[in-house]
Design an enzyme around this catalytic site. Structure first.
Site, short mmCIF file in Angstrom:
data_model
loop_
_atom_site.label_atom_id
_atom_site.label_comp_id
_atom_site.label_asym_id
_atom_site.label_seq_id
_atom_site.Cartn_x
_atom_site.Cartn_y
_atom_site.Cartn_z
N SER A 599 7.01 -70.77 118.05
CA SER A 599 7.74 -69.92 119.01
C SER A 599 9.15 -69.65 118.47
O SER A 599 9.28 -69.04 117.41
CB SER A 599 7.76 -70.59 120.38
OG SER A 599 8.15 -69.69 121.39
N ASP A 674 -1.77 -63.99 123.39
CA ASP A 674 -0.46 -64.54 123.77
C ASP A 674 0.25 -63.55 124.71
O ASP A 674 0.70 -62.50 124.29
CB ASP A 674 0.38 -64.78 122.51
CG ASP A 674 1.62 -65.63 122.76
OD1 ASP A 674 2.11 -65.61 123.90
OD2 ASP A 674 2.09 -66.28 121.81
N HIS A 706 -0.15 -68.56 124.01
CA HIS A 706 0.99 -69.06 123.24
C HIS A 706 0.80 -70.51 122.79
O HIS A 706 1.37 -70.94 121.79
CB HIS A 706 2.26 -68.93 124.07
CG HIS A 706 3.52 -69.05 123.29
ND1 HIS A 706 3.80 -68.26 122.18
CD2 HIS A 706 4.59 -69.87 123.43
CE1 HIS A 706 4.99 -68.60 121.70
NE2 HIS A 706 5.48 -69.57 122.43
#
Length: 729
Positions: A599, A674, A706
């Protein structure tokens, strides 16, 4: 000299022999077998008497679920509040919630996940006295919530609000204009749920006569669509409103519904006019102890001005109580607590560190309760009987956490749990006891019951001794915490070395980090699954290092907010500088340095590889943001303002702007489903790398969100990353 060399050789052989006898961590241990799973305490609910707590249990033999009541003092079961074995027509339930008087229990079944926090489900009310089961709705609903008097339940369905009368079995529809991807009443939209961290956007007044709620008009918010491949012949599309940075957000208004209208001339459902105290966002609403006073927090779009307003439902007047401003941004918290006199507790970092403040009922400041060059990291609550505030802080070191009590007057501070490491607490309803959770980097979670008067231990609940013994049988060396001075600042860091570390050898260095605003990766607490992976890499003769750069948390406001309008700039400079300095150590091979992250950490890993081409030889970027232009408005603009206002900040710090500098090896990974960091981030980086004629590895996990998990997914991902590290580093 020969004798010394001989003894040294014997000692080294002994160490190597001891190491060889210990087990090696495998990916199967981490992701398949759950070898290092720690015992946890189930989520508990403290009963109002403060002497008992409730726990949800499941009997595998009888396939029945129950909510059982236990004694804090003994840990023994006292009684059962509800059991599916006693209920006809309800075979199981997934979660529960008590009414305020604890005579009724709301039971959830058939829960379906929507986004990160939101769910749909089927709900029932169980009356513990009459032993009657009542279904709330035949449809799947969201966020059912008891009224304070326990007579009604408010909930969301189909973007509208409803109220169910439990005794009468009747339902009243409060709103009618709800429409998918257009109007939402009382439930947050995607970006509020993700970035302000809540789903239920309605609240009951203390007298159960009013409901305040936020209405979202998403009409002009751009839609985002994702292809979902699934298992059918044709893929489907998931389409939802997603405001990217600089794009239109939902228009939010605050409304009040009067359930007990009587002969009042006030309209049954009205928009609350906040006047000068209105904002672009309404991140929190909550009724105070006074059933006429509603607390409303509003933010401007830049999120550098937060207003706490008090709306009087009797007079329809609004008063500004607290004004918070910051040159960067103001954090939104859930720490607002009203006392019986309607004065309130508030947390703020306006003096440079996050601390507790006590305000009068009109909003004027009564006093600052805590102070010092450390952060209040958790607010537990206020005990009206002893007039003490309970909180967690970093005053025993920024990588540690301690539990403290302090008088409402800011005096008689008391350390309740401050062992070096991470201390946390869950207090009983009357603040007489607390369940103390403790861990550090070598001690798995230990749960004890402690006396809130002085912090003394009453009894041990769970100590994870079996895990500690198991852990000792593996080839694991502890994290070594240290500080590293780079770019004029001191950064927290840790290092994991091979257990048979030899300072005369040279080892490749693998750096892990997240680096996001206000985050912390260097913390003195028990291991996560990733930590076991790092230990596994250390077994394979890698030195693993983690550094928290500028912009991360727990070192004060200025350290955290230096990255404003430049996300990625200072963090990348610090990671590169730290890697260079560490590579000067004799035992680190300066030509074999890698970095990874997920991320925000993936954003950083790719940036470090590109901008630090003379420092990093490889990087793994999982689900990375590759341009903040692609990310949501609330998160991104909090730190960057809009791309229209700050184009250089967005573009200069994007990995895509630096692909031409890439020299090392890159593994790029993303989940095709995602909904948070869209796969668009990866595909756009792929295109930029292709056009720059750079070779790299790319892997897409179809339909995975995600977190990139489900079935064999995590094991596959970590196998792929491990093999990439071994091949490239």
């Amino acid at each position: 000299m020969k004798i010394q060399l001989f003894l040294s050789a014997i000692l080294l052989m002994a160490i190597q022999s001891a190491t060889a006898q210990k087990k090696q961590i495998t990916l199967e241990d981490i992701w398949k077998e759950g070898t290092f799973s720690a015992e946890r305490l189930q989520s508990i609910h403290s009963m109002a008497n403060g002497q008992e707590y409730a726990v949800q249990n499941f009997d595998r033999a009888t396939r029945t679920g129950s909510v059982d009541i236990y004694s804090y003092a003994t840990g023994e079961k006292v009684r059962t509040a509800v059991s599916s074995a006693d209920i006809d027509g309800l075979d199981y339930f997934i979660s529960y919630e008590f009414s305020d008087d604890e005579k009724q229990v709301l039971l959830a079944t058939k829960l379906q996940s929507i986004f990160r926090r939101s769910t749909l489900g089927e709900f029932y009310v169980w009356n513990t006295l009459s032993r009657k089961l009542t279904k709330v709705s035949d449809d799947l609903i969201q966020e059912p919530t008891f009224s304070p008097d326990g007579k009604m339940i408010a909930y969301g369905k189909g973007n509208n609000l409803y109220v169910f009368n439990i005794a009468e079995g009747t339902t009243q529809q409060l709103t009618t204009d709800g429409k998918k991807n257009s109007i939402i009443n009382g439930i947050t939209d995607w970006v509020y749920e993700e970035e302000f961290g809540f789903v239920r956007a309605f609240d009951w007044s203390a007298d159960s006569k009013r409901i305040a709620y936020i209405r979202f008009d998403e009409t002009y918010v751009p839609e985002f669509s994702m292809d979902i491949y699934g298992k059918e012949l044709y893929p489907t599309q998931s389409v939802f409103k997603y405001p990217k940075a600089g794009e239109a957000n939902a228009k939010v208004t605050l409304r009040l519904h009067n359930l007990d209208n009587g002969n009042s001339r006030k309209a049954k459902d009205v928009e609350i006019n906040l006047g000068d105290n209105a904002g672009h966002y309404i991140p929190r609403i909550s009724w105070s102890k006074d059933p006429n006073v509603l607390a409303v927090q509003t933010l401007n779009r830049h999120q550098d001005t937060l207003k706490l307003s008090l709306f009087n439902a009797a007079t329809y007047q609004t008063k500004l109580a607290v004004l918070e401003t910051d040159k960067a941004y103001v954090d939104v918290t859930d720490n607002l607590t009203f006392l019986e006199d309607n004065s309130f507790i508030w947390t703020s970092e306006k003096d440079g560190w996050n601390h507790v403040y006590h305000h009068n009922a009109d909003g004027s400041l009564k006093r600052q309760v805590t102070s010092g060059d450390w952060e209040v990291t958790g607010y537990y609550g206020y005990d009206a009987k002893t007039k003490r505030i309970f909180y967690q802080s970093s005053e025993n070191g920024s990588i540690n956490r301690g539990v403290y009590a302090i008088g409402l007057n800011g005096k008689k501070k008391q350390a309740l749990a401050v062992n070096e490491g991470t201390n946390d607490a869950d207090f009983s309803a009357n603040f007489s006891n607390f369940i103390h959770t403790y861990s550090n980097t070598t001690t798995p979670y230990r749960f004890t019951l402690n006396d809130a008067k002085n912090g003394k231990q009453i009894r041990v609940i769970k100590d994870n001794q079996a895990l500690k013994d198991l852990y000792a049988g593996y080839d694991i060396s502890p994290k070594e915490f240290f500080e590293i001075d780079v770019n004029g600042v001191s950064l927290n860091a840790y290092m994991i070395k091979p257990t048979d570390f030899d300072s005369s050898k040279k080892y490749p260095m693998f750096m892990t980090q997240y680096s996001g605003p206000g985050s912390q990766s260097v913390a003195n607490k028990w291991d996560t699954s990733n930590d076991y992976w790092f230990h596994m890499l250390a077994q394979n003769d890698y030195i693993v290092v983690c550094v928290d750069p500028r912009g991360t948390g727990l070192k004060g406001r200025d350290f955290k907010k230096v990255t404003q309008k430049e996300l990625g700039k200072y963090e990348v400079l610090d990671q590169i500088a730290a890697a260079k300095q560490l590579s000067e150590r004799s035992y680190i091979d300066e030509n074999r340095t890698g970095i990874w992250g997920w991320s925000y950490g993936g954003f950083m890993a790719s940036n470090c590889l590109f901008q630090g081409a003379d420092t990093f030889e490889m990087a793994i970027a999982v689900a990375p943001v590759t341009s903040w232009r692609f990310y949501d408005s609330i998160y991104t603009e909090r730190y960057m303002q809009t791309p229209q206002e700050n184009a250089s900040g967005y573009d200069n710090n994007s990995p895509m702007s630096h692909v031409d500098k890439m020299e090392g090896d890159l593994l790029l990974v993303h989940g095709g489903g995602d909904d948070n960091v869209h796969v668009q981030n990866a595909t756009r980086l792929v295109e930029a790398l292709v056009q720059a004629n750079k070779q790299f590895d790319y892997f897409n996990y179809p339909d995975r969100n995600h977190g990139i998990y489900g079935g064999n997914t995590r094991f596959h991902l970590y196998t792929m990353m491990t093999e990439f590290i071994k091949e490239k580093l």
